[in-house]
Design an enzyme around this catalytic site. Sequence first.
Site, mmCIF file in Angstrom:
data_model
loop_
_atom_site.group_PDB
_atom_site.id
_atom_site.type_symbol
_atom_site.label_atom_id
_atom_site.label_comp_id
_atom_site.label_asym_id
_atom_site.label_seq_id
_atom_site.Cartn_x
_atom_site.Cartn_y
_atom_site.Cartn_z
ATOM 1 N N ASP A 278 0.848 -1.213 0.051
ATOM 2 C CA ASP A 278 -0.144 0.034 -0.019
ATOM 3 C C ASP A 278 0.975 1.295 0.135
ATOM 4 O O ASP A 278 2.048 1.116 0.350
ATOM 5 C CB ASP A 278 -0.902 -0.072 1.149
HETATM 6 C C1 NOJ Z 1 -3.794 3.865 0.145
HETATM 7 C C2 NOJ Z 1 -4.957 2.860 0.352
HETATM 8 O O1 NOJ Z 1 -5.191 2.257 1.579
HETATM 9 C C3 NOJ Z 1 -5.323 2.256 -0.928
HETATM 10 O O2 NOJ Z 1 -6.391 1.138 -0.568
HETATM 11 C C4 NOJ Z 1 -5.127 2.556 -2.162
HETATM 12 O O3 NOJ Z 1 -5.693 1.674 -3.356
HETATM 13 C C5 NOJ Z 1 -3.841 3.379 -2.160
HETATM 14 N N1 NOJ Z 1 -3.922 4.480 -1.364
HETATM 15 C C6 NOJ Z 1 -3.824 3.983 -3.443
HETATM 16 O O4 NOJ Z 1 -4.487 5.194 -3.833
#
Ligand code: NOJ
Length: 744
Positions: A278
Amino acid sequence: MKKSCFLALLLFLFGLKASAQTSSAVIEKKIEVLLKKMTLKEKIGQMNQLSADDMETNFKVIQQGMAGSVLSITNPEIANKAQRLAVEQTRLGIPLIFGRDVIHGFKTIFPIPLGQAASFNPGLVEKAARVAAVEASETGIRWTFAPMIDIARDPRWGRIAESCGEDPYLTSIMGIAMVNGFQGKNLSDPSSIAGCAKHFAGYGAAEGGRDYNTTAITERQFRNVYLVPFEQVVKKANLATIMTAFNANDGIPSSGNEFLLKEVLRKEWNFRGFVVSDWASINEMVDHGFSSDNKEAAEKAINAGVDMEMVSGTYVEYAESLWKEKKIAIETINDAVRNILRIKYSLGLFENPYVKGNTKEVFYKEEHLKIAEKLAEESIVLLKNEGQILPLQKPKTIAVFGPLANAPHDQMGTWVFDGDKDHTVTPLFALKEKYGENITIIYEPILKYSRDQDSTGFDKARKIAKEADVVLLFLGEESILSGEAHSLSDLNFQGLQSKLLETLQKTKTPLVTIIMAGRPLTIEKEVTQSNAVLYAWHPGTMGGPAIINLLFGIVNPSGKLPITFPKNVGQIPMYYGHLKTGRPANGSELNLNNIPIEASQTSLGNKSYYLDSGNEPLFPFGFGLSYTNFEYREIALSKTILKKDDILEITLSLKNTGNYQGTEIVQLYARDLAASVALPIRELKAFQRIDLKAGEEKRVMFKLPISDLAFYGMDMKKKVEAGKFDLWIGSNSISGEKVSFEVK
Ligand code: NOJ
């Protein structure tokens, strides 16, 4: 004749399987050939994902071969420009993969995932995901960071909106449907986008429902609850990618969790796609206190099995020196690159790197909007309908109030980056359009937005309501109050919404409350004060017509709650599939109001419950009303003593005893009464959508493989344990006649 048809079918299926095997063998060969040509730097480049914030710098990095992916480019021309640099100006011409959070629609916005789960209609959910893929892929996006299949049992957690709720079975079914929709029949189809199941794993169990917070999930809970949907999408939907989570479970951040990523995901489940971290979750391992610096964080993430790093750049900075220092092995890097290339080849990016960008032809197509409207209709849950006030019976004057009656932005919900509010059809607009000629519609928002504290308009509201035949009050949450990093500790209505409801209720005009929110709110009082309540979640682009169709009975509500509604925040965590405890409450407990003054303490006969609010939820999982009634009769089992490889057949008769055609979601729950470890008091094992005309009766049959009762017991091996089981078929998680059987 029949025989030859059968033979032809067999040959066809065999041919399909064989050709799939050949194509995957061909891909594996191509990967090895390419891998041999790659320098260590080029390999590390593939493991790096850039964010689209600074494309001028990105173009340079791409040209140097130091990026494998970019996230959040939505302009096809920029995507093609970046791709041209990768394909035509790097030594090996490896294409980029473009990712984006396409969570519940790209342009055409569908209900939030929690709402979609309330439809209990995986076929329709798959269609919605397909539409999202068709619209997104036209801009060059070939990878979505969805579905989020975190089990979510705490409505304080803002990201519950993005989940399919509390239940592992329902979440699995919805997750499979979404992945199938995104990925289509074949990943290489230019309109297919790779799915990304997230967040691996346990992110939804954040302590106190505060986003990013620590979790404390045991291995057994992981295996019996939190990992279930992930295993299912890997095994049943050919999932392309997985994203690690932000949380540290038992002190181990997910991006450094070798056990989950290597032992479980790769060895046990044989996952062949790639794992992405993430956003910055790798360097955040320093903040967790799990790594002393970014270099150590990169080392731990690479060794744990995170193939691609989202934006934080520690791989590019440190992987080479880590390899020189022998802290990471070249085979580990090679495996990561193999996994990434496998998905790039499967998507056909090498043959088809560029995008046409015919966005006008695909965005907001009529057929897309129709699917959005149907899914919104099926996601909305009727929670109360006192005196059958709904469907509305030819009112002459309707008063419309509330901050969500005409809120085109907020109606779309959280995680909408690309949907355009100018395309949203609000309930007010739809009401006027459909009934404006025959009904007098008076609209005053009174509160401008959900947190509004201004009561100036209350007198006006009172006057208008008194003159109307019915009041439609649209309350809820602005979209920004749920979603990532938007956790709440108080789930009552924000601002003066409850006061407005109370004011209107006092006018005695029939009051229908429609709630749009990203989570279950604590609405006990407001439900009591309303004559009818529809829970619409954030219903998306076509939420308006969907709500109006339901209010007027053009469509009969069929949605069921994918999540328990607690009465108050203090009851959380509250979910139907909990363990029983040694002292379960039985409803006869004393409460705050009937404990005698100076009563002496006793340790006999005590039960596990809350003195002030008991253990009953406001609404249980699976609950939802219809304008008609369904009667469950003659539930029968094919056998009452079964072997572990048997299939139990359960039949029943379902009758529509009311006056409207309707759809019932028939739910099957089971309980293993005694096992090597204590198990939930009920677990959803199957459901069916049954359509019935008024007065119609149908036989319904479930086939339950006994193997579906397997779980991870004392020895941490998945199996069915012999013993007695209870089973219920009913319209929600607390209803249904109990029948029993035994597994020998
Ligand atoms: C953080 C989020 O937790 C995740 O779900 C998301 O896909 C990513 N950012 C990318 O935006």
